[in-house]
Structure formats: C-alpha cells, structure tokens
Design an enzyme around this catalytic site. Structure first.
Site, PDB file in Angstrom:
ATOM      1  N   TYR A  15      54.786  44.003  93.605  1.00  0.00           N
ATOM      2  CA  TYR A  15      54.010  44.401  92.428  1.00  0.00           C
ATOM      3  C   TYR A  15      53.902  43.292  91.376  1.00  0.00           C
ATOM      4  CZ  TYR A  15      54.883  49.053  94.334  1.00  0.00           C
ATOM      5  OH  TYR A  15      54.953  50.141  95.151  1.00  0.00           O
ATOM      6  N   HIS A  20      48.749  46.562  87.262  1.00  0.00           N
ATOM      7  CA  HIS A  20      49.611  47.613  86.711  1.00  0.00           C
ATOM      8  C   HIS A  20      50.857  47.027  86.043  1.00  0.00           C
ATOM      9  CE1 HIS A  20      49.475  51.877  86.467  1.00  0.00           C
ATOM     10  NE2 HIS A  20      50.299  52.195  87.440  1.00  0.00           N
ATOM     11  N   TYR A  64      60.278  52.571  87.987  1.00  0.00           N
ATOM     12  CA  TYR A  64      58.902  52.680  88.450  1.00  0.00           C
ATOM     13  C   TYR A  64      58.055  53.343  87.368  1.00  0.00           C
ATOM     14  CZ  TYR A  64      60.211  50.939  92.988  1.00  0.00           C
ATOM     15  OH  TYR A  64      60.685  50.146  93.988  1.00  0.00           O
ATOM     16  N   ASN A  66      55.867  55.759  87.010  1.00  0.00           N
ATOM     17  CA  ASN A  66      55.744  57.194  86.756  1.00  0.00           C
ATOM     18  C   ASN A  66      56.977  57.812  86.110  1.00  0.00           C
ATOM     19  OD1 ASN A  66      53.313  56.792  87.985  1.00  0.00           O
ATOM     20  ND2 ASN A  66      53.772  58.027  89.786  1.00  0.00           N
TER      21      ASN A  66
END
Length: 186
Positions: A15, A20, A64, A66
């Site tokens: 990532y 993001h 993470y 969320n």
C-alpha cells in the site's frame, strides 16, 4: 499545547505509494523535513515533533483504514489531547488531484476511515485535512482506484503537494484552523 496529527493509510509495502495512503505520505514528508523517524508503538507508528512551543504527536495507524478510529481514540486518551486538537489527514476522491481542503468538522463523506473515527469518538467535530486524489476511474472501480499508485505525472507533482500539506499541519498547530483554512483552502 499538544496535538494529535493522524495521517490515514494502510500498513504494508503493498500500500506504500497508493492514493489511499496519502495521509501516511504527508506525515512521512513532515517527519523527514524535521529529521524525525517513526517508532512502532501501540496501534501505530509514532513520531513526536516540537514546533513553536507545540507538541505534535504524528500517528500512522497500524489498524488499517477501516479501523483508524481505534488508534486515534487510543492516542487522544493516552496523550490527554482534546478532540479540538486532533487533525486527521485523508484522501478524498471528491477533490481534484493536488487540492487541499481543511475543515473543522463534517461528515465522513463515505470514507471508511473517517466513518470509524466518527463512530468511536462519537463526534464529527474534529479537523480534517482532505487531500484531493482525483476520481479518474470507471463506475464501480473506486476501491481499485484508491488502492492504486499515483501515475507518473502525479508522482512528479506529489513532493510539492506533500510539502504544502506539511505546512498546513504546522499552521493548524500554531495559528489555528480558521487562519489555516483561509491560507490553504484557496
């Protein structure tokens, strides 16, 4: 005065340079400019910055995206920082690439990281610096888009955008949200 500056993103090399993770990128840029490094602590990587009499706790949650609220809530409580001294840095597909928008409150706008923070803090009245990542994706491909890397042209522009965002963070902590909004939201 103490501030919690939470840059949102996902841990892991896969990532690292994705859209993001622009919140992580802003904090990395700010820390590098001050010759600071992050240490792994509970629920995230932390760097501590002193700037003009203010203490800034830079947080890159390891929970993470969320579940970002878990790390944010923990560090607000751990450091005894009031929610009005919280700044969350996040990506925003509703803004053109490179555009910054600071707000002192607002909805999560469908962003799962902000949604989780709002749920766990029981308020949406905290500052957020939204970083425009554009929205050049086909219908239904939003998740793939935000988890994709910046294109070559965007990568050339990214250092200046990250520098501007890092300046906005320091401005927020020194002159406050209103004056920072006037200066950086143009």
């Amino acid at each position: 005065m103490k501030y919690l500056i939470a840059g949102l993103g996902n841990p892991g090399n896969e990532y690292l340079m994705t859209r993001h993770n622009i919140g992580f990128m802003v904090l990395d840029r700010l820390a590098a400019g001050k010759e600071l490094s992050f240490t792994t602590e509970r629920y995230g990587d932390i760097a501590r910055l002193s700037h003009r009499g203010r203490k800034l706790i830079l947080l890159k949650p390891s929970t993470y995206m969320n579940l970002s609220g878990k790390a944010v809530r923990y560090w607000l409580q751990e450091e005894k920082i009031p929610v009005e001294n919280l700044l969350v840095i996040t990506d925003d597909i509703a803004l053109p690439f490179g555009k910054l928008r600071l707000r002192t409150k607002g909805s999560h706008g469908g962003h799962n990281g902000l949604r989780n923070i709002e749920e766990l803090l029981q308020t949406n009245e905290y500052a957020r610096l939204r970083m425009g990542i554009g929205n050049d994706f086909p219908k239904g491909q939003q998740a793939d888009y935000v988890l994709s890397p910046f294109n070559d042209e965007e990568q050339k522009q990214l250092p200046a955008i990250l520098d501007k965002a890092a300046q906005a963070v320091l401005s927020f902590a020194t002159i406050g949200a209103t004056q920072t909004m006037n200066q950086f939201n143009r």
